[in-house]
Design an enzyme around this catalytic site. Structure first.
Site, PDB file in Angstrom:
ATOM      1  CG  ASP A 276      34.459  15.139 -55.931  1.00 45.20           C
ATOM      2  OD1 ASP A 276      33.437  15.470 -55.318  1.00 45.20           O
ATOM      3  OD2 ASP A 276      34.999  15.847 -56.796  1.00 45.20           O
ATOM      4  CG  ASP A 285      28.113   7.031 -70.546  1.00 44.63           C
ATOM      5  OD1 ASP A 285      28.586   6.070 -71.175  1.00 44.63           O
ATOM      6  OD2 ASP A 285      28.074   8.180 -71.006  1.00 44.63           O
ATOM      7  CG  ASN A 326      28.764   3.787 -73.977  1.00 49.11           C
ATOM      8  OD1 ASN A 326      28.709   4.886 -74.537  1.00 49.11           O
ATOM      9  ND2 ASN A 326      28.592   3.649 -72.669  1.00 49.11           N
ATOM     10  CB  SER A 481      34.527  21.337 -59.724  1.00 49.95           C
ATOM     11  OG  SER A 481      34.771  21.493 -58.367  1.00 49.95           O
TER      12      SER A 481
END
Length: 673
Positions: A276, A285, A326, A481
């Site tokens: 990409d 993250d 997390n 996508s």
């Protein structure tokens, strides 16, 4: 902008217009176009060779690419040069000394077009004038550059690994010198492919030179270097701030059903390459799941590159593998997997196929398991005539040679032109082994933009998908996508649960376990039998095999981890070769190789409702590699080459009734030289 400014000169950095985002709408030729060409136009003599077949090309007479002598022409003087030569419209820098221009008054015939080209070439400032070709109605024409590619023939013994083969470079050197073209470089990570240039040759176009090389008979394939407009497949839809694709509380059942799969695995140990525009790996993250290796396909160097303002790759990466558990933002589908960045700006240039091919090749050669490609070039009614064998070759190598011969799982977005009919993007459509992914919305309907057609495999959530954005942000995007990385993430969960799965098994399990969605009006999906070599399937052109189901796919893939056991119910095995005919064997030795092993299950194991997964393995991989050449339900055929020493061929068939494993009949066949 182009309607108000006569000449616009773009720097290389502004080629975003040709990459991601809105596509430029080019004026159409004055002639009325049809799928077979342009009405009233005499067919041109242009053609190129694609996998042994001659493909005719239809010349576009409105645009050309010019190669200028940069010692005589600077960017600031391009406008003046074009005015002198009767060119107008945009003067767009494609790459270095290559510029696309528009002919002021498109000629009414090919003869008149050639006269214009001849006149342009008489100017010392212009080195080459290179053609554009039609691709069908409402699809922008495609250009060519001064570059083309050849694939060398393999001179090494059968079974030599791809990266260790002896390729015929002598033929390349001899023909390049004889035909007067320059060998520029070997394509990065693809030792059998070379880039050549016609800049200092007598050839008018790279297509002419490429054809001449192919017609010598000394090369395996050629690639004319079409300048595909690969762009990310994202559309702008209203935001929706929740991950409904993972758990759809508004419309239960129209999600990927991932929570059950997470009770088995988070994707740990699996590497997913995101091909990409680049990933912001500093994102809080994503950072913990960054793989230590990455690559920039544009420059051919490590590491990958992230460009401020490019958010597409970061959004896709978050869908696949944002860190889970997390207490921060979102969770990716395979939230314990590793993300490998393969960056490229996805801007049109004369070597774009080469660059992407190198990136894909670098990824599989560095042990990636899955390649996610949320990009493509718009399809069209006549589009099947235009290919990049170089790019296709890199994908085929990944599909075949990746994961130490088990094959990389290659996922492509189907494209966002579905509103105009059954259209899908290239290269998602060129090889049936690629997983082509369409999009659904939160209510279960096929997204209006989602590409569909005969090559569609599966659908996944793709509208208003929440994911990571650069700068520690989150936001929603829509497009196929966004659907593709949902499927790439499911494949990662499957390989984490069972690393021994082959590429083919991953694809077939995803297809087999897909939910047959049918939301009703305005869409009612009716699934029809589809005859595959490896099984009978049911399928619909708008949603493929249905909606990907992570839990069902992981559970079925995990159960295929059983090892061969001679205590399981047996199967019939015959060896077919002249002059003995078909006989039952437990040992095969001597005589002529390769031999054909025919396998069939016992009558008690045959049921019309059963699903069959065949697998073969050996005790000497990779030095000896039998091939599963055919399997259909309860029968299979295996081609067995000559071994160098006595070894064992293990044959298994996993039999399912729905999602329940019924039996694993196995057979151990001893094979000797």
């Amino acid at each position: 902008m182009m309607n108000t400014i006569k000449f616009v000169i773009f720097s290389l950095s502004t080629l975003l217009l040709f990459g991601c985002g809105d596509a430029i709408n080019y004026p159409n030729n004055s002639q009325e176009k049809t799928c077979s060409g342009t009405k009233g136009m005499t067919p041109s003599s242009y053609y190129y060779w694609y996998r042994g077949k001659k493909n005719e090309l239809l010349l576009n007479r409105m645009y050309v690419n010019v190669v200028v002598d940069t010692t005589l022409v600077k960017k600031a003087s391009l406008k003046l040069l074009c005015e002198e030569l009767g060119l107008e419209g945009e003067v767009t820098s494609n790459q270095g000394n290559l510029f696309r221009v528009k002919i002021k008054e498109p000629p009414v015939s090919i003869a008149a077009y050639k006269q214009i080209i001849k006149k342009l070439l008489q100017d010392a400032r212009i080195q080459k004038v290179l053609p554009y070709f039609e691709r069908g109605e409402s699809v922008e024409p495609i250009g060519t550059s001064q570059f083309f590619y050849v694939q060398l023939k393999d001179l090494s013994p059968e079974g030599t690994p791809y990266l260790m083969k002896n390729y015929d470079q002598e033929a390349l050197s001899e023909e390049a010198e004889r035909l007067g073209v320059r060998v520029v470089k070997q394509v990065d990570c693809m030792p059998d492919w070379f880039r050549l240039s016609i800049e200092d040759s007598e050839y008018e176009t790279a297509i002419d030179a490429a054809n001449r090389f192919y017609e010598t008979g000394r090369f395996r394939e050629i690639d004319p270097g079409f300048m595909f407009s690969f762009k990310s497949t994202t559309v702008n839809d209203p935001l929706l701030s929740q991950q409904w694709g993972l758990k759809n509380t508004a419309n239960p059942g129209y999600d990927i059903n991932v929570e059950g799969a997470w009770s088995i695995t988070s994707g740990s140990g699996v590497k997913i390459a995101i091909v990409d525009q680049g990933i912001d790996f500093s994102h809080g993250d994503i950072a913990a799941n960054k793989y230590y290796l990455s690559y920039d396909a544009k420059s051919g160097t490590s590491p990958s590159i992230f460009t401020v303002g490019k958010s597409h790759g970061t959004h896709v990466a978050g869908i696949v593998g944002a860190v889970g558990n997390n207490s921060l933002q979102i969770a990716g589908v395979a939230y314990g997997g590793s993300i490998m960045g393969i960056s490229h700006p996805l801007q049109v240039n004369g070597t774009i196929s080469e660059e992407l091919a190198s990136g894909i090749s670098w990824a599989w050669q560095h042990n990636v398991d899955i390649l996610n490609n949320s990009w493509g070039d718009q399809g069209g009614q006549c589009y099947n005539n235009l290919h990049s064998v170089l790019l296709e070759s890199s994908l085929q190598n990944a599909l075949t040679n990746g994961r130490n011969g088990r094959g990389c799982v290659v996922v492509f977005a189907a494209g966002n032109y579905g509103a105009s009919g059954a259209v899908m993007d290239y290269p998602a459509t060129f090889d049936d082994r690629i997983l082509a992914v369409g999009s659904i919305g939160v209510t279960g309907y096929r997204s209006s933009f989602s590409g569909y057609g005969s090559k569609l495999d599966i659908v996944a959530p793709g509208e208003n998908i929440l994911s990571t954005l650069p700068g520690n942000q989150t936001g929603t995007m829509s497009g196929t996508s966004m659907a593709a990385p949902h499927v790439a993430g499911v494949a990662a969960l499957m390989l984490a649960a069972n690393p021994q799965l082959t590429r083919e098994e991953v694809v077939r399990i995803i297809q087999r376990t897909a939910r047959k969605i049918s939301p009703g009006s305005p869409y009612t999906y009716q699934y029809y039998p589809r005859d595959y070599m490896f099984d009978d399937e049911t399928w619909n052109q708008e949603v493929g095999h249905g909606l990907v189901d992570a839990t069902a796919a992981v559970m079925m893939g995990q159960s295929l981890a059983r090892t061969p056991s001679l205590n399981d119910t047996g199967m019939d095995v015959t060896v077919s070769y002249s002059p003995t005919g078909n006989q039952h064997y437990s040992t095969v030795s001597g005589g002529s190789f390769p031999k054909s092993v025919n396998v069939s299950l016992l009558p008690a194991q045959v049921n019309a409702s059963y699903i069959y997964f065949w697998r073969i393995s050996t005790s000497s991989y990779p030095n000896w590699s039998p091939t599963l050449t055919f399997c259909h339900q309860n029968v299979a055929n295996i081609t067995v080459p000559a071994p160098t020493t006595t070894t064992t061929l293990y044959i298994q068939c996993f039999i399912y009734n729905g999602s329940t494993l019924v039996d694993v009949p196995s057979y151990a066949l001893t094979v000797s030289p």
